[in-house]
Design an enzyme around this catalytic site. Structure first.
Site, short mmCIF file in Angstrom:
data_model
loop_
_atom_site.label_atom_id
_atom_site.label_comp_id
_atom_site.label_asym_id
_atom_site.label_seq_id
_atom_site.Cartn_x
_atom_site.Cartn_y
_atom_site.Cartn_z
N ASP B 7 0.88 -1.18 0.00
CA ASP B 7 0.00 0.00 0.00
C ASP B 7 0.92 1.22 0.00
O ASP B 7 1.39 1.65 1.06
CB ASP B 7 -0.90 -0.03 1.25
CG ASP B 7 -1.83 1.17 1.30
OD1 ASP B 7 -2.06 1.81 0.26
OD2 ASP B 7 -2.33 1.47 2.41
N GLU B 68 -1.59 -1.91 -4.32
CA GLU B 68 -2.90 -1.28 -4.31
C GLU B 68 -2.92 -0.14 -5.32
O GLU B 68 -2.02 0.67 -5.38
CB GLU B 68 -3.23 -0.75 -2.90
CG GLU B 68 -4.64 -0.21 -2.81
CD GLU B 68 -5.10 0.05 -1.37
OE1 GLU B 68 -4.69 -0.69 -0.45
OE2 GLU B 68 -5.87 1.01 -1.18
N ASP B 140 -1.89 0.75 7.66
CA ASP B 140 -1.25 0.61 6.35
C ASP B 140 -0.78 -0.82 6.11
O ASP B 140 -0.87 -1.34 5.00
CB ASP B 140 -0.06 1.57 6.23
CG ASP B 140 -0.51 3.01 6.35
OD1 ASP B 140 -1.05 3.54 5.37
OD2 ASP B 140 -0.35 3.60 7.43
#
Lengths: 157, 157
Positions: B7, B68, B140
């Site tokens: 991410d 992502e 995260d």
């Protein structure tokens, strides 16, 4: 000081290296364009851009870097894609221990040609004159050299 | 397959590594957040993000990666900055020879929670359940693990 200018992009990242000899004199060392193959997936192209940057840095061993600031008022997907290529180029410079500065395209054109509205041909023409080049480099390499020259001009006392 | 989910972000890049044991079973290997110091100049932070990614990859030795996809409909400067961090993370994965896939936040939430409108808490809760974690990882890291799990779910025959 050996200065590398970078004009980043996913398709073409221009680079140009100059050696600052004196307050008045800079010498051309080399320039070119890193072009990761367009038929590969984007992640691989970003990896190849990083490797290409490393190869240029080990060939020319610059001591400082300046990267052209990009115009972000384009569509979000293009901005993201350009940001990705730009981040890769900057990370390679920083990982090599170089101080990295930035200059806007406007300031580069003003410094090299005298007007922010200068065309690519005018920039290329002035880069050739300032560095006494017999042959014009490609547009992206000329932009990178212009970036390095403009940074040097701005630094001069 | 040992899968790393990412991410990406300049301030915090989450990562999560899972090992696919069977069609039904994935095991948690590790997760965390790369945080380049915010008091350094941005180029240096990008260089440190690349180094942080290399360190994570050499520690966990994943065989595939999924990143992502970011929501680009924010302001252009943020999009450029996020793109830069994302490009650095992707280049590090590609340079390590990993195949890199992408998944949107929407698809990840749909896969893990069952709805694209899932909150961060719901995602974190399901990540803990699916991987039998006693303690919730940071937001995260949980997002990165969710990314890896969703990719695995999508790949299953």
């Amino acid at each position: 000081m050996r200065l590398i200018g970078i004009d980043p992009g996913l398709r073409r990242t221009g680079f140009g290296v100059i050696e600052i000899i004196s307050r008045q004199k800079a010498v051309y060392l080399g320039s070119g364009v890193i072009r990761p193959p367009t038929d590969r997936p984007e992640p691989e192209r970003l990896g190849l851009l990083y490797a290409g940057m490393q190869s240029v840095l080990s060939q020319y061993e610059p001591t400082a870097a300046v990267v052209e600031q990009v115009f972000v008022n384009i569509n979000p997907r293009s901005t993201l894609s350009l940001g990705q290529a730009r981040g890769v180029a900057i990370a390679a410079l920083a990982a090599a221990g170089l101080p990295v500065s930035e200059l806007s395209a406007l300031k580069i054109k003003q410094s090299i040609v005298g007007t922010g509205r200068a065309t690519k041909d005018q920039v290329s023409h002035m880069v050739c004159r300032l560095l006494a080049l017999q042959q014009a480099p490609s547009a992206d390499a000329a932009d990178a050299l212009a970036c390095a020259l403009a940074f040097w001009h701005a630094q001069r006392p």
